[in-house]
Design a protein around this motif. Sequence first.
Motif, PDB file in Angstrom:
ATOM      1  N   ARG A 172       0.863  -1.184   0.000  1.00 17.62           N
ATOM      2  CA  ARG A 172       0.000   0.000   0.000  1.00 17.62           C
ATOM      3  C   ARG A 172       0.898   1.232   0.000  1.00 17.62           C
ATOM      4  O   ARG A 172       1.721   1.421   0.890  1.00 17.62           O
ATOM      5  N   LEU A 173       0.745   2.047  -1.010  1.00 16.28           N
ATOM      6  CA  LEU A 173       1.549   3.260  -1.161  1.00 16.28           C
ATOM      7  C   LEU A 173       0.684   4.481  -0.919  1.00 16.28           C
ATOM      8  O   LEU A 173      -0.519   4.470  -1.182  1.00 16.28           O
ATOM      9  N   ALA A 174       1.305   5.529  -0.432  1.00 15.03           N
ATOM     10  CA  ALA A 174       0.599   6.800  -0.224  1.00 15.03           C
ATOM     11  C   ALA A 174       1.537   7.938  -0.597  1.00 15.03           C
ATOM     12  O   ALA A 174       2.734   7.895  -0.297  1.00 15.03           O
ATOM     13  N   THR A 175       0.993   8.926  -1.276  1.00 12.79           N
ATOM     14  CA  THR A 175       1.776  10.098  -1.624  1.00 12.79           C
ATOM     15  C   THR A 175       0.907  11.335  -1.539  1.00 12.79           C
ATOM     16  O   THR A 175      -0.317  11.257  -1.671  1.00 12.79           O
ATOM     17  N   ARG A 176       1.523  12.457  -1.302  1.00  6.66           N
ATOM     18  CA  ARG A 176       0.814  13.738  -1.238  1.00  6.66           C
ATOM     19  C   ARG A 176       1.360  14.654  -2.325  1.00  6.66           C
ATOM     20  O   ARG A 176       2.544  14.600  -2.665  1.00  6.66           O
ATOM     21  N   PHE A 177       0.489  15.493  -2.840  1.00  4.15           N
ATOM     22  CA  PHE A 177       0.934  16.424  -3.873  1.00  4.15           C
ATOM     23  C   PHE A 177       0.202  17.742  -3.744  1.00  4.15           C
ATOM     24  O   PHE A 177      -0.823  17.844  -3.059  1.00  4.15           O
ATOM     25  N   ASP A 178       0.746  18.719  -4.424  1.00  3.60           N
ATOM     26  CA  ASP A 178       0.258  20.100  -4.342  1.00  3.60           C
ATOM     27  C   ASP A 178      -0.378  20.476  -5.672  1.00  3.60           C
ATOM     28  O   ASP A 178       0.302  20.551  -6.698  1.00  3.60           O
ATOM     29  N   LEU A 179      -1.688  20.720  -5.647  1.00  5.68           N
ATOM     30  CA  LEU A 179      -2.378  21.118  -6.877  1.00  5.68           C
ATOM     31  C   LEU A 179      -2.042  22.540  -7.301  1.00  5.68           C
ATOM     32  O   LEU A 179      -2.394  22.958  -8.395  1.00  5.68           O
ATOM     33  N   ASN A 180      -1.374  23.275  -6.424  1.00  7.00           N
ATOM     34  CA  ASN A 180      -0.940  24.617  -6.804  1.00  7.00           C
ATOM     35  C   ASN A 180       0.306  24.580  -7.686  1.00  7.00           C
ATOM     36  O   ASN A 180       0.685  25.594  -8.266  1.00  7.00           O
ATOM     37  N   SER A 181       0.940  23.419  -7.746  1.00  5.72           N
ATOM     38  CA  SER A 181       2.199  23.301  -8.474  1.00  5.72           C
ATOM     39  C   SER A 181       2.030  22.449  -9.722  1.00  5.72           C
ATOM     40  O   SER A 181       1.303  21.443  -9.718  1.00  5.72           O
ATOM     41  N   LYS A 182       2.718  22.819 -10.774  1.00  4.93           N
ATOM     42  CA  LYS A 182       2.678  22.049 -12.015  1.00  4.93           C
ATOM     43  C   LYS A 182       3.444  20.735 -11.903  1.00  4.93           C
ATOM     44  O   LYS A 182       3.380  19.891 -12.807  1.00  4.93           O
ATOM     45  N   ASP A 183       4.155  20.516 -10.788  1.00  5.92           N
ATOM     46  CA  ASP A 183       4.933  19.288 -10.639  1.00  5.92           C
ATOM     47  C   ASP A 183       4.050  18.042 -10.676  1.00  5.92           C
ATOM     48  O   ASP A 183       4.498  16.959 -11.050  1.00  5.92           O
ATOM     49  N   ILE A 184       2.788  18.171 -10.283  1.00  7.47           N
ATOM     50  CA  ILE A 184       1.884  17.027 -10.304  1.00  7.47           C
ATOM     51  C   ILE A 184       1.715  16.492 -11.718  1.00  7.47           C
ATOM     52  O   ILE A 184       1.471  15.306 -11.939  1.00  7.47           O
ATOM     53  N   LEU A 185       1.859  17.353 -12.732  1.00  4.62           N
ATOM     54  CA  LEU A 185       1.691  16.931 -14.119  1.00  4.62           C
ATOM     55  C   LEU A 185       2.735  15.895 -14.523  1.00  4.62           C
ATOM     56  O   LEU A 185       2.512  15.112 -15.452  1.00  4.62           O
ATOM     57  N   ASP A 186       3.881  15.887 -13.843  1.00  5.64           N
ATOM     58  CA  ASP A 186       4.962  14.948 -14.152  1.00  5.64           C
ATOM     59  C   ASP A 186       5.058  13.826 -13.134  1.00  5.64           C
ATOM     60  O   ASP A 186       5.988  13.027 -13.182  1.00  5.64           O
ATOM     61  N   SER A 187       4.106  13.751 -12.216  1.00  7.16           N
ATOM     62  CA  SER A 187       4.145  12.733 -11.172  1.00  7.16           C
ATOM     63  C   SER A 187       3.640  11.398 -11.691  1.00  7.16           C
ATOM     64  O   SER A 187       2.707  11.345 -12.504  1.00  7.16           O
ATOM     65  N   PRO A 188       4.214  10.276 -11.225  1.00  9.77           N
ATOM     66  CA  PRO A 188       3.674   8.959 -11.601  1.00  9.77           C
ATOM     67  C   PRO A 188       2.288   8.712 -11.025  1.00  9.77           C
ATOM     68  O   PRO A 188       1.619   7.761 -11.419  1.00  9.77           O
ATOM     69  N   PHE A 189       1.832   9.563 -10.108  1.00  9.90           N
ATOM     70  CA  PHE A 189       0.498   9.439  -9.541  1.00  9.90           C
ATOM     71  C   PHE A 189      -0.519  10.338 -10.248  1.00  9.90           C
ATOM     72  O   PHE A 189      -1.672  10.367  -9.849  1.00  9.90           O
ATOM     73  N   TYR A 190      -0.066  11.083 -11.255  1.00  6.31           N
ATOM     74  CA  TYR A 190      -1.007  11.961 -11.966  1.00  6.31           C
ATOM     75  C   TYR A 190      -2.096  11.127 -12.639  1.00  6.31           C
ATOM     76  O   TYR A 190      -3.274  11.470 -12.588  1.00  6.31           O
ATOM     77  N   TYR A 191      -1.697  10.022 -13.283  1.00 15.31           N
ATOM     78  CA  TYR A 191      -2.676   9.093 -13.835  1.00 15.31           C
ATOM     79  C   TYR A 191      -3.008   8.060 -12.774  1.00 15.31           C
ATOM     80  O   TYR A 191      -2.111   7.443 -12.182  1.00 15.31           O
ATOM     81  N   LEU A 192      -4.285   7.873 -12.522  1.00 16.67           N
ATOM     82  CA  LEU A 192      -4.725   6.975 -11.473  1.00 16.67           C
ATOM     83  C   LEU A 192      -4.793   5.532 -11.981  1.00 16.67           C
ATOM     84  O   LEU A 192      -4.874   5.287 -13.183  1.00 16.67           O
ATOM     85  N   GLN A 193      -4.740   4.618 -11.032  1.00 17.28           N
ATOM     86  CA  GLN A 193      -4.910   3.209 -11.330  1.00 17.28           C
ATOM     87  C   GLN A 193      -6.169   2.702 -10.641  1.00 17.28           C
ATOM     88  O   GLN A 193      -6.731   3.376  -9.769  1.00 17.28           O
ATOM     89  N   GLN A 194      -6.625   1.511 -11.041  1.00 16.07           N
ATOM     90  CA  GLN A 194      -7.859   0.982 -10.480  1.00 16.07           C
ATOM     91  C   GLN A 194      -7.737   0.851  -8.967  1.00 16.07           C
ATOM     92  O   GLN A 194      -6.708   0.474  -8.428  1.00 16.07           O
ATOM     93  N   ASN A 195      -8.817   1.252  -8.296  1.00 12.13           N
ATOM     94  CA  ASN A 195      -8.962   1.183  -6.840  1.00 12.13           C
ATOM     95  C   ASN A 195      -8.136   2.233  -6.088  1.00 12.13           C
ATOM     96  O   ASN A 195      -7.992   2.139  -4.865  1.00 12.13           O
ATOM     97  N   ASP A 196      -7.610   3.231  -6.783  1.00 13.23           N
ATOM     98  CA  ASP A 196      -6.937   4.336  -6.093  1.00 13.23           C
ATOM     99  C   ASP A 196      -7.943   5.113  -5.240  1.00 13.23           C
ATOM    100  O   ASP A 196      -9.133   5.216  -5.584  1.00 13.23           O
ATOM    101  N   ILE A 197      -7.449   5.677  -4.145  1.00 11.81           N
ATOM    102  CA  ILE A 197      -8.262   6.528  -3.278  1.00 11.81           C
ATOM    103  C   ILE A 197      -7.639   7.918  -3.251  1.00 11.81           C
ATOM    104  O   ILE A 197      -6.445   8.072  -2.995  1.00 11.81           O
TER     105      ILE A 197
END
Length: 238
Positions: A172-197
């Motif tokens: 089980r992985l967890a990560t936090r990100f900032d929607l104020n920053s464009k860095d989320i666009l390059d994050s591996p968590f930007y695209y979701l996978q099945q059963n993500d919360i």
Amino acid sequence: MYFDDLATKYDYKAPIQNIPSIQIKTGDLLDITVSSVNPESNALFNNGIIVPPGTPYNTTAVTPQLTKGYLVDRDGFINFPVVGKVELAGLTREQAIDKLTSQIRLVIKTPIVNLRFLNFRVTVIGEVKNPSTFTVETEKLNVLEALGLAGDLTEYARRDNVLIIRETNGERLATRFDLNSKDILDSPFYYLQQNDIVYVEPYSHIKIAQSEPGNRYIPIWAAAISAFAFSLITFFNR
């Protein structure tokens, strides 16, 4: 505001590198249909439903098959007609199609296999307008689209500390990100996978102030004081 660190005077351009290859997991429900030039052979693999060549697999002709689906068991296998148990967990959609095609080809010639997820779903909770679990027909869903499904963030939402929880490879992985920053666009968590919360935190001090019993009556007292002051001004101006 989202991505307020994007300069307004310049276009932002970057290669798309983080589109995930969605892997089949234990507990996934798969829609698998087989078509060929032989209607009788098709019936063997589609629970008696004949799918002629070129028929879209989401047509009403295969509605019963879509309703049932094939469940990936705890060991990563599905039980497929005629072929038997086939291990699909850990494979991408394309790899699973290739594997099934190669095994079905031993029974019929030139089979066409279609596969899609029936339970690709994500859960969005917290400070959004419509928290819920959403089942989507696509296997490519990003976090902004998920927030859009949930009606976007409320005025109390923290945009700088959004949490994503993901289960993969027995972890089980967890990560936090900032929607104020464009860095989320390059994050591996930007695209979701099945059963993500996706969990959106509130600004706690605002929520606490709003929920304090005494503070609930502040608007009422303010309205009463305003009405009383207006009455006094009206009385003395007569």
